[in-house]
Scaffold this motif. Structure first.
Motif, PDB file in Angstrom:
ATOM      1  N   ALA A  10       0.828  -1.209   0.000  1.00  0.00           N
ATOM      2  CA  ALA A  10       0.000   0.000   0.000  1.00  0.00           C
ATOM      3  C   ALA A  10       0.862   1.259   0.000  1.00  0.00           C
ATOM      4  O   ALA A  10       0.492   2.271  -0.606  1.00  0.00           O
ATOM      5  CB  ALA A  10      -0.938   0.000   1.205  1.00  0.00           C
ATOM      6  N   ARG A  14      -0.173   3.497  -3.058  1.00  0.00           N
ATOM      7  CA  ARG A  14      -0.934   4.691  -2.669  1.00  0.00           C
ATOM      8  C   ARG A  14      -0.055   5.929  -2.470  1.00  0.00           C
ATOM      9  O   ARG A  14      -0.519   6.959  -2.007  1.00  0.00           O
ATOM     10  CB  ARG A  14      -1.725   4.387  -1.413  1.00  0.00           C
ATOM     11  N   THR A  65      -2.852  -1.576   7.356  1.00  0.00           N
ATOM     12  CA  THR A  65      -3.037  -0.884   6.089  1.00  0.00           C
ATOM     13  C   THR A  65      -3.026   0.618   6.334  1.00  0.00           C
ATOM     14  O   THR A  65      -3.126   1.074   7.479  1.00  0.00           O
ATOM     15  CB  THR A  65      -4.349  -1.309   5.386  1.00  0.00           C
ATOM     16  N   TYR A  67      -4.183   4.459   4.045  1.00  0.00           N
ATOM     17  CA  TYR A  67      -4.630   5.067   2.793  1.00  0.00           C
ATOM     18  C   TYR A  67      -5.077   6.500   3.040  1.00  0.00           C
ATOM     19  O   TYR A  67      -5.376   6.892   4.160  1.00  0.00           O
ATOM     20  CB  TYR A  67      -5.742   4.247   2.127  1.00  0.00           C
ATOM     21  N   TRP A  68      -5.106   7.262   1.960  1.00  0.00           N
ATOM     22  CA  TRP A  68      -5.518   8.657   1.995  1.00  0.00           C
ATOM     23  C   TRP A  68      -7.039   8.756   1.946  1.00  0.00           C
ATOM     24  O   TRP A  68      -7.678   8.011   1.214  1.00  0.00           O
ATOM     25  CB  TRP A  68      -4.941   9.423   0.805  1.00  0.00           C
TER      26      TRP A  68
END
Length: 80
Positions: A10, A14, A65, A67-68
């Protein structure tokens, strides 16, 4: 701090740096408890937030994990 294989992938996919993830873990803007020993941490970077899901152990934090997300979504999740 340990990254799962998914979390490592990720980072690249990402476009998240390991340093940004560490900042979110060490100084989150806000946090939420999840199921069991899982916690969700949020840190603002400019106009978006980095959402990091971790499992905190006694001696080690495992990054599951990251993420944005957009500011509005982060603020909504913080209220839930």
């Amino acid at each position: 701090m340990v990254f799962t294989n998914h979390a490592r992938e990720a980072l690249v996919f990402r476009k998240i740096s390991e340093q940004e993830t560490k900042q979110a873990i060490n100084k989150p803007d806000f946090r939420k408890l999840s199921r069991g020993d899982t916690e969700i941490l949020y840190r603002r970077f400019g106009d978006r937030y980095l959402k990091v899901v971790v499992r905190a152990g006694i001696k080690m934090v495992t990054v599951i994990t990251e993420y944005w997300i957009e500011k509005e979504r982060a603020q909504k999740e913080a209220r839930e």
